[in-house]
Design a protein around this motif. Structure first.
Motif, mmCIF file in Angstrom:
data_model
loop_
_atom_site.group_PDB
_atom_site.id
_atom_site.type_symbol
_atom_site.label_atom_id
_atom_site.label_comp_id
_atom_site.label_asym_id
_atom_site.label_seq_id
_atom_site.Cartn_x
_atom_site.Cartn_y
_atom_site.Cartn_z
ATOM 1 N N LEU A 36 -29.043 31.239 -13.176
ATOM 2 C CA LEU A 36 -29.844 32.111 -14.025
ATOM 3 C C LEU A 36 -31.039 31.351 -14.617
ATOM 4 C CD1 LEU A 36 -30.036 34.974 -15.228
ATOM 5 C CD2 LEU A 36 -28.750 34.114 -17.194
ATOM 6 N N VAL B 93 -17.388 28.156 -13.229
ATOM 7 C CA VAL B 93 -18.102 29.385 -12.869
ATOM 8 C C VAL B 93 -19.238 29.644 -13.866
ATOM 9 C CG1 VAL B 93 -17.881 31.894 -12.693
ATOM 10 C CG2 VAL B 93 -16.178 30.424 -11.621
ATOM 11 N N ALA C 250 -23.199 29.788 -12.916
ATOM 12 C CA ALA C 250 -23.952 31.009 -13.217
ATOM 13 C C ALA C 250 -25.116 30.698 -14.166
ATOM 14 C CB ALA C 250 -23.025 32.056 -13.835
#
Length: 79
Positions: A20, A12, A16
């Motif tokens: 980003l 995860v 992420a």
């Protein structure tokens, strides 16, 4: 059981971080291109000269303003 949780958290966090990073780099690239467009005064002068015109400084600046304005309008349409 603990190792599964650690692996899930790592996956995860990786996803992420990737998302980003892509988002930040796109924003930065757009900002740089808006501030420094690929067409500069010399390129505009060369294009106008190749069409058989001797451009004045006013004409060159007008073309550059139009290019920047159309880029801003295109950016606003996307949002």
């Amino acid at each position: 059981m603990n190792i599964v949780i650690v692996v899930i958290i790592a996956i995860v966090a990786l996803l992420a971080g990737t998302a980003l990073g892509v988002w930040i780099s796109q924003r930065q690239t757009k900002k740089i291109l808006m501030e420094n467009p690929p067409l500069n005064e010399d390129a505009v002068r060369m294009m106008m000269s190749s069409m058989g015109r001797k451009p004045s400084e006013t004409q060159v600046q007008q073309v550059l303003r139009q290019i920047r304005q159309s880029a801003k309008q295109a950016e606003k349409k996307k949002k």
